[in-house]
Enzyme design. Structure first.
Site, PDB file in Angstrom:
ATOM      1  CG  ASN A 191       6.308  40.589 -37.504  1.00  0.00           C
ATOM      2  OD1 ASN A 191       7.073  40.912 -38.418  1.00  0.00           O
ATOM      3  ND2 ASN A 191       5.122  41.157 -37.311  1.00  0.00           N
ATOM      4  CE  LYS A 236       5.910  43.866 -34.862  1.00  0.00           C
ATOM      5  NZ  LYS A 236       5.121  44.554 -33.867  1.00  0.00           N
ATOM      6  CG  HIS A 253       1.167  42.801 -37.769  1.00  0.00           C
ATOM      7  ND1 HIS A 253       1.182  44.045 -37.192  1.00  0.00           N
ATOM      8  CD2 HIS A 253       1.785  41.969 -36.899  1.00  0.00           C
ATOM      9  CE1 HIS A 253       1.788  43.962 -36.016  1.00  0.00           C
ATOM     10  NE2 HIS A 253       2.170  42.716 -35.815  1.00  0.00           N
ATOM     11  CD  GLU A 311       3.317  46.719 -36.150  1.00  0.00           C
ATOM     12  OE1 GLU A 311       4.077  46.214 -36.986  1.00  0.00           O
ATOM     13  OE2 GLU A 311       3.451  46.551 -34.919  1.00  0.00           O
ATOM     14  CD  GLU A 354       0.559  39.716 -33.418  1.00  0.00           C
ATOM     15  OE1 GLU A 354       1.610  39.323 -32.919  1.00  0.00           O
ATOM     16  OE2 GLU A 354       0.512  40.531 -34.349  1.00  0.00           O
ATOM     17  N   GLY A 375       3.979  45.810 -28.621  1.00  0.00           N
ATOM     18  CA  GLY A 375       5.059  46.782 -28.432  1.00  0.00           C
ATOM     19  C   GLY A 375       4.849  47.714 -27.249  1.00  0.00           C
ATOM     20  CB  SER A 419       4.259  42.662 -24.637  1.00  0.00           C
ATOM     21  OG  SER A 419       4.172  43.962 -25.205  1.00  0.00           O
TER      22      SER A 419
HETATM   23  P1  13P Z   1       5.801  42.779 -29.667  1.00  0.00           P
HETATM   24  O1  13P Z   1       6.214  41.355 -29.269  1.00  0.00           O
HETATM   25  O2  13P Z   1       6.983  43.673 -29.882  1.00  0.00           O
HETATM   26  O3  13P Z   1       4.762  43.320 -28.774  1.00  0.00           O
HETATM   27  O4  13P Z   1       5.119  42.638 -31.132  1.00  0.00           O
HETATM   28  C1  13P Z   1       4.142  41.682 -31.324  1.00  0.00           C
HETATM   29  C2  13P Z   1       3.821  41.625 -32.763  1.00  0.00           C
HETATM   30  O5  13P Z   1       3.301  42.578 -33.321  1.00  0.00           O
HETATM   31  C3  13P Z   1       4.189  40.413 -33.513  1.00  0.00           C
HETATM   32  O6  13P Z   1       3.633  40.416 -34.778  1.00  0.00           O
END
Ligand code: 13P
Length: 252
Positions: A9, A11, A97, A99, A169, A175, A215
């Site tokens: 992803n 983003k 997601h 976010e 997740e 992150g 992560s």
């Molecule tokens: P990270 O791997 O940067 O923690 O992000 C995970 C994520 O949100 C994938 O959709």
């Protein structure tokens, strides 16, 4: 039987040229012989979907979308609709997601509509669920995850689940460099599979891929992916460079 999936992803990262270059480098580095039972996906931003699709033509890297709107068209400035994605031959979309849920106020009810819209257009959905640290600390994480699945996915008919992939997740691991332990991931994945089985059947539960996200890095991927109910990963930061993402792909 369910397939393993490694999805990146991206983003809101990568320009046009950077997206094309990354796909090019992934294509160069992927060991095609190892792909019989796994799928590789990347999700660029909307504006970079088309060049990414062209670059990935005839390659094992599937280019997927990060979101869609719940309507087919209309006065929704800045939004992207399912028919626009399918017209470009996008086959899969990420929905729910954390976010999108927290920064863009996407509710479980709205997400149910988006899931319906995606399935109506024969798009496969990677549906993200996850609990915050506060919820985990108060030991309400199972309740929370069950609620997220129930509110956005349990109105579906059993046969529609062939187009659903779940990504667990935990919000506290996204992150942050904190990762769920392999045991924490396995416990939650087992729980998710059990509630799908209870609502539908063991056939639906056993054939649904459940990915872990939060992560995932080259140094922890193998241990997480080796858990029996973890069918791959949804990777953020480490999917942004070819070397790390290839290492993660090769660790399953
Ligand atoms: P990270 O791997 O940067 O923690 O992000 C995970 C994520 O949100 C994938 O959709």
């Amino acid at each position: 039987m369910r397939k393993n999936i490694i999805a990146g992803n991206w983003k809101m990262n990568k320009t046009f040229q950077e997206s094309v270059d990354l796909i090019h480098n992934l294509n160069d580095g992927i060991d095609q012989g190892s792909l019989t039972d796994k799928r590789i996906m990347v999700a660029p931003t909307f504006v970079n979907l088309y060049p990414s699709l062209l670059e990935s033509k005839d390659s094992p890297v599937e280019v997927i979308a990060q979101n869609l709107h719940e309507e087919d068209s209309g006065a929704f400035t800045g939004e992207v609709a399912a028919p626009m994605l399918t017209a470009m031959d996008v086959k899969t979309v990420i929905l729910g997601h954390s976010e999108r849920r927290t920064l863009f106020n996407e509710s479980p009810e709205l997400l149910a509509k988006k899931v319906d819209k995606a399935l109506e257009h024969d798009l496969e959905v990677i549906f993200c669920i996850g609990e915050t640290l506060k919820i985990r600390k108060t030991e309400n994480h199972y309740l929370e995850i069950a609620g997220q699945v129930r509110k956005s996915l349990f109105h579906l008919r059993a046969e529609q689940w062939k187009n659903i992939i779940i990504a667990y997740e935990p919000v506290w691991a996204i992150g942050t460099g904190l990762t769920a332990t392999p045991e924490q991931a396995e416990e939650m994945h087992q729980f998710i599979r059990r509630i799908i089985e209870k609502k539908y059947s063991s056939e639906v539960a056993e054939s649904t891929s459940i990915l872990y996200g939060g992560s995932v890095k080259p140094n922890n991927a193998e241990e997480i992916f080796s858990q029996p109910d973890v069918d791959g990963g949804l990777v953020g930061g480490a999917s942004l460079n070819a070397e790390d993402f290839l290492a993660i792909i090769n660790s399953i």
